[in-house]
Design an enzyme around this catalytic site. Structure first.
Site, short mmCIF file in Angstrom:
data_model
loop_
_atom_site.label_atom_id
_atom_site.label_comp_id
_atom_site.label_asym_id
_atom_site.label_seq_id
_atom_site.Cartn_x
_atom_site.Cartn_y
_atom_site.Cartn_z
N SER A 177 0.00 -4.99 10.70
CA SER A 177 0.22 -5.97 9.64
C SER A 177 1.48 -6.79 9.91
O SER A 177 2.52 -6.25 10.27
CB SER A 177 0.37 -5.23 8.30
N LYS A 216 -2.00 -11.78 13.38
CA LYS A 216 -3.46 -11.85 13.55
C LYS A 216 -4.07 -13.03 12.79
O LYS A 216 -4.87 -13.79 13.33
CB LYS A 216 -4.12 -10.54 13.09
N THR A 217 -3.67 -13.16 11.52
CA THR A 217 -4.23 -14.23 10.69
C THR A 217 -3.84 -15.60 11.24
O THR A 217 -4.66 -16.51 11.34
CB THR A 217 -3.76 -14.08 9.23
N LYS A 248 -8.22 -2.16 2.13
CA LYS A 248 -8.03 -1.18 3.20
C LYS A 248 -8.94 0.02 3.03
O LYS A 248 -9.34 0.66 4.03
CB LYS A 248 -6.57 -0.74 3.25
N ARG A 300 1.41 -12.15 -0.61
CA ARG A 300 0.09 -12.25 -0.01
C ARG A 300 -0.78 -13.28 -0.72
O ARG A 300 -0.58 -13.58 -1.89
CB ARG A 300 -0.62 -10.89 -0.09
N ARG A 356 0.83 -1.20 0.00
CA ARG A 356 0.00 0.00 0.00
C ARG A 356 0.87 1.26 0.00
O ARG A 356 2.04 1.22 0.36
CB ARG A 356 -0.94 0.00 1.21
N HIS A 363 -9.42 -3.19 14.20
CA HIS A 363 -8.40 -3.81 13.35
C HIS A 363 -7.88 -5.03 14.13
O HIS A 363 -6.90 -4.95 14.86
CB HIS A 363 -7.27 -2.82 13.06
N ASP A 410 -8.96 -10.00 10.13
CA ASP A 410 -8.37 -8.66 10.09
C ASP A 410 -9.29 -7.51 10.49
O ASP A 410 -8.83 -6.54 11.07
CB ASP A 410 -7.84 -8.39 8.68
#
Length: 343
Positions: free
Chosen positions: A254, A258-259, A217, A338, A74, A236, A273
């Site tokens: 990021s 989390k995942t 996002k 990703r 990003r 988030h 997420d």
């Protein structure tokens, strides 16, 4: 099922209901000049991506392997929010929330529309942000790449046939003209990349970056602004649920896990997420997961590894040209490899 029949571009256009045509037309898209493909099947998106988008392949596991071009992540420094009277007093302006004038947004909007109207094919995906019907938003994505449409097919909540038939006017529209640059001399631009959100017009315009994560996002930014106004808390975080109905939330930036933490085989996945916490529970904003793939293995993260199959999108990974086996340890293109896959 009826046998397959090929359609000319004109036939493809006319199969869409008048409501869709009128709605897209309000965004400036000339639907009479393009092959407009709405909520296209995964198989068709695969075919188009392989046929029309150089650098697209199928992995040994059946995932679509593609490249996001020069931008492999990003561009937060190029993200802008339009400063207009309906939201100006409610936004914390500064280095994160940077102002863009309404006039500059309209220039970018017209630039995006002009580009999209020259494409031979356009993809429209209508989906939802938020699983709770009380709070969910109807999101429309208009893009020129099959890969982008498949990505949002995975990341948004996929409507049923009945929901799609009665979709109506979207609450927010994303115009993704990322293959075309912004004009660097437009007031407020710092490069040829521009990601801008206009809450009054309920539109998001993308120029100068083909990184699909900008759309994901962008949807979260929209929900992050609107959900607190609805009296609920946007988060988030990832989330999962235990066998007794207990919900766990995992917060982090990021790449902090989390995942991975949410993909616990002993617990039910809610999402990886983006979530909203209401008086009645926690719901996921998204319809899929967006996992970092660097050093991914079946031994360390079996749930994520196993989800990478037909329908998934692998971005910027390196693979063996003969076997099509992906080397998840190779970060020569980017460390931000990703995979987007549906829940």
């Amino acid at each position: 099922m009826a046998p397959y029949k090929s359609r000319s571009p004109a036939a493809s256009i006319h199969k869409h209901d008048a409501e869709l045509d009128a709605s897209v037309g309000k965004d400036g898209i000339d639907y009479t000049r393009v092959n407009l493909l709405r909520n296209t099947s995964v198989a068709k998106l695969y075919e188009d991506a392989l046929r029309y988008e150089p650098g697209t392949f199928i992995s040994s596991a059946g995932a679509l392997v593609t490249s996001s071009g020069k931008k492999t992540g990003r561009s937060p420094k190029d993200k802008r929010i339009v400063d207009e009277e309906t939201t100006s007093e409610d936004i914390w302006w500064g280095p994160v929330n940077t102002k863009l004038s309404e006039h500059a947004f309209l220039i970018n909007h017209e630039r995006a529309v002009d580009y999209l109207n020259t494409r031979e094919r356009l993809y429209v995906f209508d989906g939802f942000a938020g699983w709770d019907p009380k709070y969910r938003l109807k999101i429309r994505v208009v893009c020129a790449r099959a890969y982008h449409s498949l990505f949002m097919h995975n990341m948004l909540i996929r409507p049923t046939e009945e929901e799609l038939k009665n979709f109506g006017e979207p609450d927010f529209t994303i115009l993704n003209a990322g293959a075309f640059p912004a004009n660097r001399y437009t007031t407020g631009m710092t490069s040829n990349t521009s990601v801008s959100i206009n809450f009054k017009l309920r539109q998001m315009v993308i120029l100068g970056t083909e990184y699909a994560g900008e759309m994901k996002k962008g949807v979260f930014t929209i929900m992050h602004y609107l959900m607190p106004k609805a009296g609920v808390l946007s988060l988030h975080s990832s989330a999962n649920q235990g066998p007794d109905g207990d919900t766990s939330l995992f917060f982090g930036l990021s790449g902090t896990g989390k995942t991975t933490l949410s993909a616990d085989p002993a617990r039910a996945l809610i999402g990886d997420d983006e979530h909203v916490w209401t008086d009645t529970g926690v719901f996921n904003i998204e319809g899929g997961c967006y996992a970092k793939c660097i050093d991914l293995s079946a031994e360390k993260e079996p749930e994520i590894f196993g989800a990478i199959r037909f329908g998934s999108v692998l971005e910027n990974v390196v693979f063996d040209e003969d076997t099509r086996l992906v080397d998840y340890t190779d970060k020569s293109l980017t460390e931000n490899t990703r995979c987007a896959y549906p829940i």
